[in-house]
Design a protein around this motif. Structure first.
Motif, mmCIF file in Angstrom:
data_model
loop_
_atom_site.group_PDB
_atom_site.id
_atom_site.type_symbol
_atom_site.label_atom_id
_atom_site.label_comp_id
_atom_site.label_asym_id
_atom_site.label_seq_id
_atom_site.Cartn_x
_atom_site.Cartn_y
_atom_site.Cartn_z
ATOM 1 N N ASP A 279 0.842 -1.199 0.000
ATOM 2 C CA ASP A 279 0.000 0.000 0.000
ATOM 3 C C ASP A 279 0.875 1.247 0.000
ATOM 4 O O ASP A 279 0.791 2.076 -0.905
ATOM 5 C CB ASP A 279 -0.924 -0.051 1.226
ATOM 6 C CG ASP A 279 -1.801 1.176 1.364
ATOM 7 O OD1 ASP A 279 -1.248 2.290 1.490
ATOM 8 O OD2 ASP A 279 -3.037 1.055 1.366
ATOM 9 N N ARG A 280 1.728 1.397 1.004
ATOM 10 C CA ARG A 280 2.598 2.568 1.133
ATOM 11 C C ARG A 280 3.910 2.178 1.790
ATOM 12 O O ARG A 280 3.968 1.183 2.509
ATOM 13 C CB ARG A 280 1.926 3.643 2.002
ATOM 14 C CG ARG A 280 1.274 4.745 1.190
ATOM 15 C CD ARG A 280 0.432 5.637 2.066
ATOM 16 N NE ARG A 280 -0.671 4.907 2.657
ATOM 17 C CZ ARG A 280 -1.437 5.382 3.649
ATOM 18 N NH1 ARG A 280 -1.201 6.564 4.161
ATOM 19 N NH2 ARG A 280 -2.437 4.667 4.112
ATOM 20 N N ALA A 293 -0.733 5.053 9.937
ATOM 21 C CA ALA A 293 -1.431 4.793 8.669
ATOM 22 C C ALA A 293 -2.079 3.402 8.693
ATOM 23 O O ALA A 293 -3.221 3.221 8.260
ATOM 24 C CB ALA A 293 -0.461 4.904 7.493
ATOM 25 N N ALA A 294 -1.369 2.414 9.248
ATOM 26 C CA ALA A 294 -1.909 1.046 9.301
ATOM 27 C C ALA A 294 -3.109 0.977 10.241
ATOM 28 O O ALA A 294 -4.052 0.214 10.012
ATOM 29 C CB ALA A 294 -0.831 0.075 9.756
ATOM 30 N N PRO A 299 -5.988 -0.153 4.850
ATOM 31 C CA PRO A 299 -4.942 -0.192 3.827
ATOM 32 C C PRO A 299 -5.319 -1.154 2.708
ATOM 33 O O PRO A 299 -6.153 -2.049 2.910
ATOM 34 C CB PRO A 299 -3.713 -0.707 4.579
ATOM 35 C CG PRO A 299 -4.255 -1.477 5.719
ATOM 36 C CD PRO A 299 -5.592 -0.884 6.056
ATOM 37 N N ARG A 300 -4.763 -0.940 1.539
ATOM 38 C CA ARG A 300 -4.940 -1.897 0.445
ATOM 39 C C ARG A 300 -3.639 -2.691 0.399
ATOM 40 O O ARG A 300 -2.621 -2.171 -0.048
ATOM 41 C CB ARG A 300 -5.174 -1.130 -0.854
ATOM 42 C CG ARG A 300 -5.531 -2.021 -2.009
ATOM 43 C CD ARG A 300 -5.701 -1.213 -3.262
ATOM 44 N NE ARG A 300 -7.068 -0.777 -3.469
ATOM 45 C CZ ARG A 300 -7.477 -0.178 -4.600
ATOM 46 N NH1 ARG A 300 -6.629 0.046 -5.576
ATOM 47 N NH2 ARG A 300 -8.739 0.188 -4.731
ATOM 48 N N LYS A 302 -0.371 -4.092 2.160
ATOM 49 C CA LYS A 302 0.491 -3.943 3.352
ATOM 50 C C LYS A 302 1.256 -2.625 3.365
ATOM 51 O O LYS A 302 1.686 -2.145 2.315
ATOM 52 C CB LYS A 302 1.491 -5.112 3.290
ATOM 53 C CG LYS A 302 2.279 -5.329 4.514
ATOM 54 C CD LYS A 302 1.553 -6.201 5.494
ATOM 55 C CE LYS A 302 2.436 -6.483 6.685
ATOM 56 N NZ LYS A 302 1.704 -7.162 7.737
ATOM 57 N N ILE A 303 1.454 -2.080 4.553
ATOM 58 C CA ILE A 303 2.320 -0.912 4.723
ATOM 59 C C ILE A 303 3.704 -1.416 5.136
ATOM 60 O O ILE A 303 3.821 -2.287 6.001
ATOM 61 C CB ILE A 303 1.715 0.058 5.751
ATOM 62 C CG1 ILE A 303 0.425 0.649 5.145
ATOM 63 C CG2 ILE A 303 2.702 1.156 6.129
ATOM 64 C CD1 ILE A 303 -0.372 1.534 6.050
#
Ligand SMILES: NC(=O)c1ccc[n+]([C@@H]2O[C@H](COP(=O)([O-])OP(=O)(O)OC[C@H]3O[C@@H](n4cnc5c(N)ncnc54)[C@H](OP(=O)(O)O)[C@@H]3O)[C@@H](O)[C@H]2O)c1
Length: 308
Positions: A279-280, A293-294, A299-300, A302-303
């Motif tokens: 994801d990021r 963020a997680a 999330p789409r 994994k971060i």
């Protein structure tokens, strides 16, 4: 070395990026130089994060139990790994994790990093893919031709569960938000149910295996969509009280590290049959923002945290 350590129980606000002692590998241990680690948002809430293997309090624990990196040194008795080997692993909880320059891993946790992935992509794999693998195949017993219902299909664990169920030859029904419907379909879902507009328990009646990575009301309504003889597998909630039905199996489990299963997962990745979704990406110095963020829960994939 640089590391991110928890200065107390709580959330991302307890994470501090700072100098920490570099660990040394003891007998049977491997020192890995970290290239990237995966963010497991709920890790900061688990008792295990703050305990040693003996259950004693663990001061200043380092989170981040998804590792991708390379072998930096091996302890006495480790013969099958050498310096420079690219590896990935889920490191057991109750030990320090990989939000650091270096981390200790056990040979049984490690597998060769898939050759088609870099560290950032590989760090998205271990915990999520092992959880999906163990849920569907070890606990759920999913086989070709059966129907799987996968909740939370767009999340860290769900993206692997959807792809693995498809690879196994199952009919794959999923729940996700409307914005993720095309994404989840592209992962291999035969059907995507928008959980905001449709009650899945009114349209699904015949699942051999339901995999729950959402919990709460989603889990409560899942009992009635399982076929007699089927399995309801949750990674969110242990059974509280009596089972709702006794003609299906209810399983709650906590993922186990397994280098052997990561080798099988890595082979699927290198064959192009399984894809990690990142994801990021955040640098180690911004780990706090990565965990924040997680923690949003949407999330789409994994971060990931990269360690320069
Ligand atoms: N027991 C274990 O060993 C173990 C191992 C791994 C994970 N877990 C647990 O499993 C859970 C999921 O982990 P994760 O890493 O996959 O989380 P995640 O990356 O935060 O993903 C959560 C996903 O759930 C979706 N979602 C939210 N509400 C939903 C609903 N009502 N119905 C269907 N989907 C919904 C979100 O999709 P949208 O963005 O589309 O809303 C999001 O993609 C967490 O509670 C985690 O602690 C347990």
């Amino acid at each position: 070395m640089k590391a991110v350590r928890l200065h107390g129980r709580g959330g991302p606000e307890q994470l501090v990026y700072e100098e920490a002692p570099q660990p040394q590998p003891g007998p049977g241990e491997v020192l890995a130089r970290v290239g990237a680690s995966g963010v497991i948002a709920n890790e900061l809430k688990w008792d295990e994060t703050y305990q040693t293997v003996d259950g004693a309090p663990r001061p200043l624990p380092i989170p981040g139990h998804d590792l991708s990196g390379e072998v930096a040194a091996v302890g006495p008795g480790v013969t099958d790994l050498t310096m420079g080997d690219a590896v990935y692993a889920l490191i057991a909880f109750r030990r320090d994790g990989a939000d650091a320059d270096y981390v200790i891993a056990l040979p049984s946790e490690l597998a060769p990093r898939p050759r088609t992935l870099d560290d950032t992509q590989a760090a998205a794999v271990p915990l999520s893919a092992l959880t999906a693998w163990q849920a569907l195949f070890v606990h759920g017993g999913l086989s070709a031709g059966q129907t799987a219902l996968i909740h939370g299909a767009a999340g860290g664990v769900g993206v692997f569960a959807t792809q693995l169920a498809r690879w196994k030859g199952a009919r794959v029904i999923t729940t996700a938000s409307a914005r993720n419907a095309d994404f989840v379909r592209a992962l291999g879902a035969d059907e995507v149910i928008d959980y905001a507009t449709t009650r899945f328990d009114e349209v699904v009646h015949d699942a051999d295996v339901v995999f729950d990575a959402v919990g709460g009301d989603t889990l409560a309504r899942s009992w009635r969509v399982v076929k007699p003889g089927g399995a309801l597998v949750s990674v969110v909630s242990p059974l509280s009280g009596q089972p709702v039905r006794d003609d299906i199996r209810y399983i709650y489990f906590i993922v186990e590290p397994s280098g052997a299963q990561l080798r099988e997962i890595g082979a699927l990745i290198d064959a192009g049959q399984l894809h990690p979704i990142v994801d990021r990406v955040f640098p180690l110095a911004q780990a706090r923002q990565a965990y924040e963020a997680a923690a949003t829960g949407h999330p789409r994939g994994k971060i990931v945290i990269t360690v320069p």
